[in-house]
Design an enzyme around this catalytic site. Structure first.
Site, short mmCIF file in Angstrom:
data_model
loop_
_atom_site.label_atom_id
_atom_site.label_comp_id
_atom_site.label_asym_id
_atom_site.label_seq_id
_atom_site.Cartn_x
_atom_site.Cartn_y
_atom_site.Cartn_z
N ASP A 225 0.88 -1.16 0.00
CA ASP A 225 0.00 0.00 0.00
C ASP A 225 0.92 1.22 0.00
O ASP A 225 2.12 1.11 0.31
CB ASP A 225 -0.94 -0.01 1.21
CG ASP A 225 -2.12 0.93 1.00
OD1 ASP A 225 -2.06 1.80 0.07
OD2 ASP A 225 -3.12 0.84 1.74
C1 BGC Z 1 -4.87 3.48 0.15
C2 BGC Z 1 -4.97 2.54 -1.03
C3 BGC Z 1 -4.74 3.33 -2.30
C4 BGC Z 1 -3.38 3.99 -2.22
C5 BGC Z 1 -3.02 4.81 -3.43
C6 BGC Z 1 -3.58 4.27 0.14
O1 BGC Z 1 -3.58 5.25 1.14
O2 BGC Z 1 -4.97 2.74 1.34
O3 BGC Z 1 -6.22 1.92 -1.06
O4 BGC Z 1 -4.86 2.50 -3.42
O5 BGC Z 1 -3.36 4.86 -1.10
O6 BGC Z 1 -3.77 5.98 -3.49
#
Ligand code: BGC
Length: 737
Positions: A221
């Site tokens: 993530d």
């Molecule tokens: C979120 C993800 C997301 C990623 C990119 C993270 O903070 O938890 O779900 O895909 O950011 O934006």
């Protein structure tokens, strides 16, 4: 691989910028964009998250909405459209779906997740992935795993036991990985029992790859990495975003170990494979109108009709109505945070309703609390007083729920509660239409309404869908994919959410959502699986095949309008001595579309897993022998047909030993009759059965008690006979006769 320097390899395993991977000769970079319910392609790849700055794309209903459709085909069609739009925008991997379980109704990101139930999450998530990947675009299954809250999401340790993890939090991921092979999996921010998901070898390698057979790429993530070397060791192929100088330097240094470099090579190879799998040519432009219509169709099936007193709905076309509520003109159609899509169109309910009838409007409240609340309420009440029917749009303003933080209450804003109370007091024909991503409580105003429509967050075409359902162009067919409790304190996670400091203990175990409400007999306002229709359905001929691997039931539309019904199959396990099972669990479902008078027979296949629990002593799925009940329900709380079946134990019979509890000796066909005869004279002491009192005692301990006239060595001879399969078999025959 041989042509790449260690420095190049170290660079490849971390992103090139916010949204792109590193390109080197022979390995192209590719573009990753946020989803899940639309393509959020940020033009400036190096820019930070770029919320609100993305290219326009269709905003389909977020997962909380579309999960209520219980419709795999529909979700797959949305997935295909997402794949087409990704291609058109040059996106190689779309970040979604999110299949984390709704553990608590307070989770700020529940709008982005499907359900409190792992079967729906897995089935709909699988359809989503199937759709996207059919267009040559990779899905990213997220957030792996146990990311069920936003409070301290980057650091919290989720303390969850093995059975709960296997039965509740992992199955959706497991189904999708085994069945659809998503091109990528995104690891979660949180720690799992003290080990960060991004450094968790058991999770990312032993379970995901070795046990489930995942062959794609694991990415982090955004910002989930602390220790890049530990991550590569554990199986985390790609860190996003990048570049991160510290990561590259530490990876280069760690390559002093050939074993580590071999793991780095494996990650580089997976990135290489994905880079070549991603289609680099930009696909044809997508048809904005066609996708808007699909978004409307998806929104229709996401709507759940909760209450319809005296059949007030559907409304008669042409009959004048009063529309009250700012949300009718400023729709809340998606959640806040990384999933925010810039829609191609936006249909507000007020405009859509005007196409059906004459409408008078009052705002009733302002979403940013910038206006005089009392004045807005007074104006709305005056309108309600003179109107025949009121459509009252209420819900959660954007700031009330978002990625990154959790809610602390299930209540609607105070000004809206005051408005509902005043409007329903002057107009008994008030129909409430809710817009919210996470569940809201319907108390204390529920009984004062004539109807309640739960419309979740419906995406860009939600207004059209609401108007079509209210005026009966379409019969509502959504069913709750999560329970609506009376009070927050009724929910099973009330005492353990969001945890203490940096630890959250999943103390409720497998009793999440309806598994708790039904087992503990705690009433809900509306149970899981519930939803009304404008038609009625009859069920007949429920057949469960003897071994429980197949079931079928005939469903008939007994009403006067075409409608869709969700057929829900639950399994209720026998009471188990060692393991507490939920009173029932959803094990299969299907959605059927029927014209008035039409019937269809729905067939279900049930695998052993439908009856199994995760045995923590054997670390495997086990089916307990005994009588199970296979049930058809209109919801988790209303069973309308059931059939009992007897299922054999899946475990090989355990040998009897001196360590076995007395109860095992009692149940054994050789030793049971002997024991019963020996204890015949003293079986009752002060009203209690002596044998019951010593049932859990290992036999070796019992022998130590004064007055027990048997020795361990004598029993060893009995054990020889008892564990002999031939003697055991003969004894079992006698036992029965
Ligand atoms: C979120 C993800 C997301 C990623 C990119 C993270 O903070 O938890 O779900 O895909 O950011 O934006």
């Amino acid at each position: 691989m041989a042509q790449l320097s260690v420095q190049q390899k170290a660079a490849i395993v971390t992103g090139a910028d916010f949204w792109r991977t590193v390109a080197v000769p022979g390995i192209p970079g590719f573009l990753i964009s946020d989803g899940p319910h639309g393509v959020r392609k940020v033009e400036d790849h190096a820019a930070a998250l770029g919320l609100g700055e993305s290219d326009r794309a269709t905003c389909f209903p977020p997962a909380a909405g579309i999960a209520s459709s219980w419709n795999r085909d529909l979700v797959e069609r949305v997935g295909q459209a997402l794949g087409d739009e990704s291609r058109a925008l040059g996106v190689g991997v779309l970040l979604g779906p999110g299949v984390n379980i709704k553990r608590s109704p307070l989770c700020g990101r529940n709008f982005e997740y499907f359900s409190e139930d792992p079967l729906i999450s897995g089935e709909l998530g699988a359809a989503w992935v199937r759709g996207i990947q059919s267009r040559g675009v990779g899905a990213a299954l997220k957030h792996f795993v146990a990311n069920n809250q936003e409070t301290n999401r980057m650091t919290v340790s989720v303390d969850v036991d093995e059975r709960t993890l296997r039965e509740i939090y992992l199955p959706a991921f497991e189904t999708i990985v085994r069945r659809e092979q998503p091109w990528t999996v995104m690891c979660a921010y949180n720690q799992l029992n003290g080990v960060p998901a991004s450094e968790n070898t058991w999770l990312l390698t032993e379970l995901l790859r070795d046990e489930w057979g995942f062959s794609g790429l694991v990415m982090s993530d955004w910002g989930a990495v602390d220790d890049r070397v530990a991550g590569i060791d554990a199986g985390l192929d790609l860190e996003m975003p990048g570049p991160v100088a510290e990561s590259s330097a530490s990876v280069v240094a760690a390559c002093a170990s050939p074993a580590f470099e071999a793991k780095l090579d494996a990650s580089v190879e997976r990135i290489n494979q994905l880079a070549h799998r991603v289609t680099d040519s930009v696909g044809p432009a997508f048809d904005v109108e066609v996708h808007h219509e699909l978004a409307a169709a998806a929104a229709v099936e996401s709507i759940v009709l909760l209450r319809n007193e005296g059949g007030i709905l559907p409304l008669t076309p042409g009959a004048p109505i009063a529309v009250i509520g700012e949300l009718a003109v400023t729709p809340r159609y998606q959640g806040a945070g990384s999933s925010q899509v810039r829609p191609t169109r936006l249909s507000a309910a007020l405009d859509a309703l005007q196409a059906h009838t004459e409408v008078e409007f009052a705002a009733g409240y302002s979403l940013d609390q910038s206006h005089n609340a009392q004045g807005l309420i007074d104006e709305a009440v005056a309108l309600a007083r003179r109107a025949e029917t009121v459509l009252l749009f209420v819900g959660l303003p954007e700031g009330f729920e978002s990625e990154s933080y959790d809610r602390t209450t299930l209540d609607l804003p105070g000004d809206q509660l005051a408005l509902i109370s005043r409007v329903t007091a002057v107009n008994s024909r008030t129909i409430v239409i809710l817009s919210n991503g996470g569940v809201v409580t319907l108390e204390p105003w529920h009984d004062a309404t004539a109807a309640i429509v739960e419309s979740w967050l419906l995406g860009q075409a939600g207004g059209l869908a609401i108007a079509d359902v209210l005026f009966g162009v379409q019969s509502p067919s959504g069913r709750l994919a999560e329970s609506i409790p009376f009070r927050l304190s009724d929910s099973p996670t009330f005492l353990n959410f969001p945890g203490d400091g940096n630890t959250v203990r999943y103390g409720e175990g497998v009793f999440v959502g309806y598994r708790y409400f039904e087992t503990a007999d705690v009433p809900t306002r509306y149970p899981f699986g519930y939803g009304l229709s404008y038609s009625t359905f009859g069920y007949s001929d429920f057949v469960v095949q003897k071994k429980g691997s197949r079931a079928s039931i005939t469903v008939t539309n007994t009403g006067t309008v075409a409608a869709k019904e969700v057929v829900q199959l639950y399994v209720s396990a026998p009471t188990n001595r060692d393991v507490r099972r939920p009173v029932r669990e959803l094990r299969a479902f299907d959605k059927v579309s029927l014209e008035p008078g039409e019937s269809t027979t729905v067939h279900f296949e049930l695998s052993d897993r439908a009856y199994a629990f995760w045995d923590v002593t054997r670390h495997e799925w086990v089916v307990d022998g005994g009588e199970y009940t296979v049930q058809i329900g209109r919801s988790s709380n209303e069973i309308i047909a059931q059939q009992a079946i007897s299922i054999a134990d899946s475990r090989p019979k355990r040998a009897l030993t001196l360590e076995s509890p007395v109860s095992d000796w009692m149940e054994h066909p050789v030793t049971g009759p002997l024991l019963k005869r020996a204890a015949a004279g003293e079986a009752v002491e002060g009203g209690a059965s002596v044998l019951d009192m010593v049932a859990s005692m290992p036999m070796r301990r019992l022998l130590r008690f004064p007055g027990v006239p048997v020795t361990a060595s004598a029993l060893k001879v009995v054990l020889l006979a008892a564990n002999n399969p031939v003697i055991r078999g003969i004894a079992a025959l006698f036992d029965r006769s």
